[in-house]
Design a protein around this motif. Structure first.
Motif, PDB file in Angstrom:
ATOM      1  N   ALA A  62       1.047   7.072  -6.514  1.00 56.71           N
ATOM      2  CA  ALA A  62      -0.209   7.695  -6.917  1.00 56.71           C
ATOM      3  C   ALA A  62      -0.249   9.169  -6.510  1.00 56.71           C
ATOM      4  O   ALA A  62      -0.791  10.007  -7.229  1.00 56.71           O
ATOM      5  CB  ALA A  62      -1.386   6.938  -6.324  1.00 56.71           C
ATOM      6  N   ASP A 109       0.821  -1.213   0.000  1.00 57.83           N
ATOM      7  CA  ASP A 109       0.000   0.000   0.000  1.00 57.83           C
ATOM      8  C   ASP A 109       0.850   1.257   0.000  1.00 57.83           C
ATOM      9  O   ASP A 109       0.534   2.241  -0.667  1.00 57.83           O
ATOM     10  CB  ASP A 109      -0.916   0.039   1.228  1.00 57.83           C
ATOM     11  N   ALA A 117       1.108  -3.477  -7.804  1.00 58.88           N
ATOM     12  CA  ALA A 117       1.070  -2.105  -7.306  1.00 58.88           C
ATOM     13  C   ALA A 117       0.904  -1.145  -8.489  1.00 58.88           C
ATOM     14  O   ALA A 117       0.187  -0.148  -8.388  1.00 58.88           O
ATOM     15  CB  ALA A 117       2.348  -1.788  -6.535  1.00 58.88           C
ATOM     16  N   VAL A 172       2.073   2.001  -3.440  1.00 57.44           N
ATOM     17  CA  VAL A 172       0.997   2.524  -4.290  1.00 57.44           C
ATOM     18  C   VAL A 172       0.753   3.995  -3.979  1.00 57.44           C
ATOM     19  O   VAL A 172       0.678   4.835  -4.876  1.00 57.44           O
ATOM     20  CB  VAL A 172      -0.303   1.710  -4.082  1.00 57.44           C
ATOM     21  N   ASN A 173       0.676   4.318  -2.688  1.00 56.96           N
ATOM     22  CA  ASN A 173       0.386   5.695  -2.304  1.00 56.96           C
ATOM     23  C   ASN A 173       1.499   6.649  -2.712  1.00 56.96           C
ATOM     24  O   ASN A 173       1.234   7.762  -3.158  1.00 56.96           O
ATOM     25  CB  ASN A 173       0.130   5.788  -0.801  1.00 56.96           C
ATOM     26  N   ALA A 201      -2.594  -1.227  -9.348  1.00 58.66           N
ATOM     27  CA  ALA A 201      -3.408  -0.470  -8.405  1.00 58.66           C
ATOM     28  C   ALA A 201      -3.336   1.029  -8.705  1.00 58.66           C
ATOM     29  O   ALA A 201      -4.337   1.731  -8.598  1.00 58.66           O
ATOM     30  CB  ALA A 201      -2.951  -0.754  -6.978  1.00 58.66           C
ATOM     31  N   VAL A 202      -2.145   1.497  -9.085  1.00 57.57           N
ATOM     32  CA  VAL A 202      -2.015   2.922  -9.422  1.00 57.57           C
ATOM     33  C   VAL A 202      -2.816   3.230 -10.686  1.00 57.57           C
ATOM     34  O   VAL A 202      -3.564   4.202 -10.746  1.00 57.57           O
ATOM     35  CB  VAL A 202      -0.522   3.311  -9.624  1.00 57.57           C
ATOM     36  N   CYS A 254       1.051   4.917 -15.089  1.00 57.95           N
ATOM     37  CA  CYS A 254       2.159   4.292 -14.371  1.00 57.95           C
ATOM     38  C   CYS A 254       2.651   3.140 -15.233  1.00 57.95           C
ATOM     39  O   CYS A 254       1.852   2.381 -15.762  1.00 57.95           O
ATOM     40  CB  CYS A 254       1.664   3.787 -13.020  1.00 57.95           C
TER      41      CYS A 254
END
Lengths: 286, 420
Positions: free
Chosen positions: B265, B258, B278, B261-262, B281-282, B289
């Protein structure tokens, strides 16, 4: 039944539950940690031994000294800020608010953030302080800065900000408590004798608040020195304190080395508290 | 029951065979696994609730999953053997944990799809011509001489340590919109252009490999084996990265999925070590990405399922059922549609559409929208997977995640690096 009437027996019995809990959950684990700190470890097993290797490595590494210094620095700066803010808040609550219901209401207001977990309160700073976070967007839209301010997040600043946010209440509560118990006639007497507000504060209120300040100090200092998660999240793993050394060791299965660091940290904190207690005799003053 | 000449097992076997014959289902699982609970723990990548749900549906086994980070997984496998039945671990973790004797070897003859498992996990070669990459290549820790053996066999035997389940080739993730130029080499991670906008992961055994890829690409260090460095090589590597850290090259280090990802992002970081899902997820947040293929090659990893030494009887049978089910295709298809590879791609193919198989495995242009198993759109028609086909990606592995002989020294150095 006769035996229960004996004053000493009942006394011991009443003290027994707490004593047992403290023995089992405090003394025993600490002894274990001390023992393990002399053991040795390989990657996947720990070997009982009596070796000073862990301590030698610990004291021989420049990183240890640096990290301990960083830990003290965090503790000191956090202490200074929490004390200033905590004292002011407590002073306002105790002396400026006249009605007791309002006092209680405002005091409870202070505790509301504590209804959520430590971690959540801490992590919520991250999007706020980030490069594209609310703080930077606001500063840019006001024209204060052209470029996003980088040091707001993942820096010593953000670590200390989070510490102050998390632990100020631990300063407010004991100081407020001692302030409420100051006899108001002492303050009136000070005014009657011509003391200025500042003199009253420094010569009357502050000395009488010393036990509260000291209790708050002990809370804040021990919490900050033992912390690792705040430093990890708020510095983006870029900074370290002793807690992080220990948690890294544990993560890498180096239990003896972690135990040795923990023992040194424990001693350091105990010494710090012993020194603090030299300034105020909490038992006498309470 | 034995008195009348039947065991429950034999009845079930006959029943199952009859059912298989009449239903012509691809595989029918024994029913005795009902009510059995298997406790599995592992890294987040393959500890998926959907797998637990599906296995309950197909086999009746209740799978209790615990997801931990790599370090915690190692710790648990090494120190708490009683706390799990199935360990879903990586091959380098296996190298560390196997000598503790907490896992038991698996009888290859009980693995139905063994022959279809990709060569990487058997003799180390993707194709007969491939060279074997540096590091802890899965086949080197994949076999032991026999049950109870704590050292690894040098070639295929009848006893497997882990049944390979999932693997991938890792590289750097970038934000193309914020970088605005092509990225081709690992050296870019330390390029001053990205000062304060780079990140690596704070998991020593993997992070050191990314560091090594960078240092080697820079031409600063020539490693004998990146997966097994000498003290001198470790010192040099950390010297380079410590200097970069003190110059403010890194915005943060991440430890969990996580966090990575953060960081990406939110734009805190524009180039960093990253894991394939990841990136997904982005992307699924609508942020561009790219999982950038680099000329020096990939850093690869592989995971597998190991059985706790304490498993026996019905639970052990259920665990074998579970493994056979795992390799029979559904999970493979599920994982491949997330961008991982399955150890038995052949069986997974049946659980993917032609478009999905073409996009994920063959590196072809998507003919239609590509969605993740959970329904997020990952690619539009016409897009091609970063890095291309299975052979292109897994054929360019420079190094496998590893654990070195000097691991303890490296770990201490890592601790210093974080604190410096």
């Amino acid at each position: 039944m006769q035996i229960l009437k004996n004053r000493h027996v009942t006394g011991w019995l009443q003290a027994a539950p707490l004593t047992l809990i403290l023995l089992g959950f405090l003394v025993l684990p600490i002894i274990t940690i001390v023992i393990v700190s002399f053991w040795q470890a390989t990657e996947f097993s720990i070997i009982p031994a009596f070796s000073f290797e862990n301590y030698e490595f610990l004291f021989g590494s420049a990183v240890t000294w640096k990290v301990f210094m960083a830990t003290f620095r965090y503790a000191f700066i956090t202490w200074a800020f929490t004390l200033a803010i905590g004292f002011t808040v407590a002073y306002y609550l105790a002396f400026h608010i006249r009605s007791q219901p309002v006092q209680i209401a405002l005091f409870l207001l202070c505790t509301i953030p504590f209804w959520t977990s430590n971690i959540i309160r801490m992590i919520s700073w991250i999007p706020f302080l980030g490069r594209n976070g609310i703080a930077n967007q606001t500063l840019i839209s006001w024209g204060v800065v052209d470029q996003p301010v980088e040091w707001l997040l993942y820096s010593d600043f953000s670590v200390i900000l989070a510490f102050v946010h998390l632990y100020t209440l631990f300063m407010v509560v004991p100081i407020f408590n001692t302030m409420m118990r100051i006899d108001r006639s002492l303050i009136e007497a000070a005014y009657d004798n011509g003391a200025t507000a500042w003199q009253t504060l420094t010569h009357v209120i502050l000395p009488l608040c010393k036990p509260g300040i000291m209790i708050g100090t002990i809370f804040v200092v021990t919490l900050v020195m033992g912390d690792f998660i705040t430093v990890r999240f708020m510095s983006g793993s870029q900074r370290a304190n002793v807690g992080r050394l220990i948690s890294n060791d544990i993560a890498l299965l180096q239990y003896p080395s972690a135990a040795a660091t923990a023992v040194v940290l424990l001693c350091t904190v105990l010494i710090t508290i012993a020194i603090l207690l030299r300034f105020v005799d909490i038992r006498k003053e309470l | 029951m034995a008195k009348v000449g039947y065991t429950r097992r034999s009845i079930l076997k006959t029943g199952a065979a009859a059912a298989a014959a009449t239903l012509a289902a691809p595989m029918v699982w024994s029913q005795e696994s009902k009510n059995i609970v298997l406790r599995q723990f592992g890294t987040g990548v393959s500890n998926l609730n959907d797998v637990a749900t599906k296995v309950k549906e197909d086999l009746g086994i209740t799978l209790e999953m615990t997801a931990l980070d790599s370090d915690a997984v190692t710790q648990r496998a090494a120190t708490q053997p009683g706390s799990f039945d199935i360990a879903d671990i990586e091959y380098w973790i296996c190298k560390k944990v196997w000598p503790t004797g907490n896992l038991q070897a698996m009888d290859v003859s009980r693995i139905a799809n063994y022959d279809k498992i990709v060569g990487i996990f058997k003799d180390g070669k993707l194709t007969p011509e491939s060279t074997i990459a540096q590091g802890t290549a899965p086949h080197t820790v994949g076999f032991v001489e026999g049950q109870g053996s704590t050292t690894f066999a040098s070639e295929q035997t009848n006893w497997m340590t882990l049944i390979p389940t999932i693997y991938n080739a890792d590289t750097l993730g970038i934000r193309p919109d914020l970088i605005g130029r092509p990225i081709e080499s690992w050296t870019e991670l330390l390029n001053p252009e990205f000062k304060g906008k780079a990140s690596i992961l704070d998991i020593s055994s993997i992070g050191i490999m990314d560091m090594a890829m960078v240092c080697e690409a820079m031409g600063e260090i020539q490693y004998g084996d990146k997966g097994n460095m000498t003290r001198e090589e470790i010192d040099k590597t950390f010297a380079i990265f410590t200097e970069a850290k003190q110059n403010g090259q890194f915005r943060a280090f991440w430890k969990t999925f996580d966090e990575s990802v953060n960081l990406m992002a939110s734009g805190e970081v524009v180039i960093q070590s990253m894991w394939s899902p990841a990136i997904t997820a982005v992307k699924s947040r609508g942020i561009p990405c790219v999982y950038q293929p680099l000329k020096e090659g990939y850093r690869s990893w592989g995971g597998g399922i190991g059985l706790s030494a304490s498993l026996s009887g019905m639970e052990l049978d259920a665990a074998y059922d579970y493994i056979n089910w795992y390799l029979s295709g559904w999970v493979g298809g599920y994982l491949m549609r997330q961008g991982y590879y399955s150890a038995v791609p052949e069986t997974s193919k049946e659980f993917m559409t032609e478009n999905e198989w073409g996009y994920w495995f063959e590196g072809k242009e998507a003919t239609d929208v590509i969605t993740s198993p959970t329904g997020d759109t990952l690619a539009q028609a016409g897009e091609v997977r970063d890095g291309g086909s299975f052979e292109d990606r897994m054929g360019h592995v420079a190094c496998w995640n590893a654990v070195m002989d000097e691991n303890q020294y490296m770990v201490r150095k890592w601790n210093e690096f974080i604190a410096s």
